[in-house]
Scaffold this active site. Sequence first.
Site, short mmCIF file in Angstrom:
data_model
loop_
_atom_site.label_atom_id
_atom_site.label_comp_id
_atom_site.label_asym_id
_atom_site.label_seq_id
_atom_site.Cartn_x
_atom_site.Cartn_y
_atom_site.Cartn_z
N ASP A 1 62.81 29.56 -8.40
CA ASP A 1 63.56 29.74 -9.81
C ASP A 1 63.40 31.25 -10.20
O ASP A 1 62.45 31.84 -9.97
CB ASP A 1 63.00 28.93 -10.88
CG ASP A 1 61.51 28.92 -11.20
OD1 ASP A 1 60.61 29.62 -10.31
OD2 ASP A 1 61.06 28.52 -11.90
N HIS B 1 44.02 21.99 -23.50
CA HIS B 1 43.05 22.87 -24.22
C HIS B 1 43.61 23.64 -25.20
O HIS B 1 44.68 24.34 -25.04
CB HIS B 1 42.45 23.67 -23.20
CG HIS B 1 41.12 24.47 -23.63
ND1 HIS B 1 39.99 23.71 -23.81
CD2 HIS B 1 40.99 25.77 -23.69
CE1 HIS B 1 39.24 24.78 -24.45
NE2 HIS B 1 39.61 25.71 -24.14
N LYS C 1 55.71 38.75 -18.85
CA LYS C 1 54.74 38.73 -17.52
C LYS C 1 54.34 40.04 -17.25
O LYS C 1 55.02 41.18 -17.44
CB LYS C 1 55.63 37.94 -16.60
CG LYS C 1 55.96 36.60 -16.74
CD LYS C 1 56.91 36.12 -15.67
CE LYS C 1 56.18 35.93 -14.19
NZ LYS C 1 56.95 35.30 -13.42
N ASP D 1 52.25 27.72 -16.47
CA ASP D 1 53.02 28.84 -17.14
C ASP D 1 52.85 28.79 -18.49
O ASP D 1 53.05 27.51 -18.97
CB ASP D 1 54.51 28.37 -16.70
CG ASP D 1 55.19 29.93 -16.34
OD1 ASP D 1 55.08 30.89 -17.35
OD2 ASP D 1 55.74 30.32 -15.59
N ASP E 1 54.89 32.31 -4.36
CA ASP E 1 55.77 31.15 -4.40
C ASP E 1 55.52 30.76 -5.74
O ASP E 1 54.69 30.87 -6.72
CB ASP E 1 55.47 30.03 -3.44
CG ASP E 1 56.82 29.67 -2.79
OD1 ASP E 1 57.55 29.25 -3.76
OD2 ASP E 1 56.90 29.47 -1.65
N ASP E 2 56.36 29.65 -6.25
CA ASP E 2 56.41 29.34 -7.65
C ASP E 2 55.25 28.27 -7.77
O ASP E 2 54.90 28.04 -9.18
CB ASP E 2 57.74 28.26 -7.76
CG ASP E 2 58.82 29.29 -7.66
OD1 ASP E 2 59.06 30.19 -8.49
OD2 ASP E 2 59.74 28.93 -6.72
N CYS F 1 59.19 34.87 -20.59
CA CYS F 1 58.77 35.28 -19.59
C CYS F 1 58.87 36.97 -19.45
O CYS F 1 58.57 37.45 -18.64
CB CYS F 1 59.82 34.64 -18.32
SG CYS F 1 59.30 33.21 -17.96
N THR G 1 52.94 34.28 -0.40
CA THR G 1 54.38 34.58 -0.64
C THR G 1 54.98 34.79 -1.98
O THR G 1 55.83 34.88 -2.57
CB THR G 1 55.36 34.04 0.21
OG1 THR G 1 55.43 32.76 -0.14
CG2 THR G 1 55.05 34.04 1.77
#
Length: 359
Positions: free
Chosen positions: A237, A150, A30, A78, A60-61, A27, A58
């Site tokens: 998270d 894919h 990112k 992700d 969000d996840d 991560c 907002t």
Amino acid sequence: MSSTTIDARPAATTEPPLTSLSHGGGCGCKIAPAVLSRILAATPSFPAPADLLVGNETADDAAVYRLNDQQALVATTDFFMPIVDDPQDFGRIAATNAISDVYAMGGRPIMALALVGMPVDRLSPETIGKILSGGAEACANAGIPVAGGHTIDSVEAIYGLVALGLVHPDRIRTNAGARPGDVLVLGKPIGVGILSAALKKGVLDDAGYGRMIDTTTRLNTPGPDLAEIAGVHAMTDVTGFGLAGHALEMARGSGAGVQIDWQAVPLIEGARDLAEGGFITGASGRNWASYGEGVTLASDLTATDRALLTDPQTSGGLMVACDPAALDQVLAVFAAHGFDRAGVIGQVVAAAQPSVQVA
């Protein structure tokens, strides 16, 4: 007369370490929050249908779409570049991280699709197969199949999932429901990015690597059970934007302030020493620059403290805002799922402007 035998087999080659193929692992790769906001500001808006219960308003996840009165679909994706060199571990971490967003919304995962980009001229089919095998292992642990996916040939190794889940519309938990007076609970210790930086420099010992793998491959399974507690008002998270960044997203989504008690925040063993030794990811600095005036630190906090607060977490823990009366239930759920370091790290307060204060 002598004869010569010519071996027609290709010469043996040594594959590069996976982390050498990525400019930023996990991560930590990112896009920084401030840059992402500028990018999304130029994205055309589209009228949201009434059944889209959670969109991107907002940060969000996951997105949530109502199917009927009893079910809503949780959809997320992700993917990232290698954070470790072991291909099986890389696959496990990436898949665990992707599935976490379903749990963070209070959902139960139902299936996944694999997203695979690999430099096929530099990695063998066997190595790539181990990455996918690791992802399938994490999905199996979550009780779901990898139902498709894919693949592309890419310069850097990339792996992740589209993860889908189901949740009752009344049990959706977003990052926007925190209320003044709530306490803030964190499910996992932080410091993954710092350990990964040390690993890439070759100084992380076997014990440290074991702790890193343990936390990044631990599925955030308490999510659905936490969502059934009426006193749980918000959940997210903690991943690439660091503890401070995801607390700020919760504050902004909820229109409130968040106060973090730094001494109560659990750290992965060894993370502070490594941070003091300079093993900090570039994403940490980008995160801090992106927070602007939204995050303030007490004057006695050090550069190391700031590095830990902004450290990008790959497959980090759930952060829950709940009524103090529900705290014992929340901690009991975490404990029942094996999260023995979960604990209160702060509180939600009324604020004129959404912000995070760390003291």
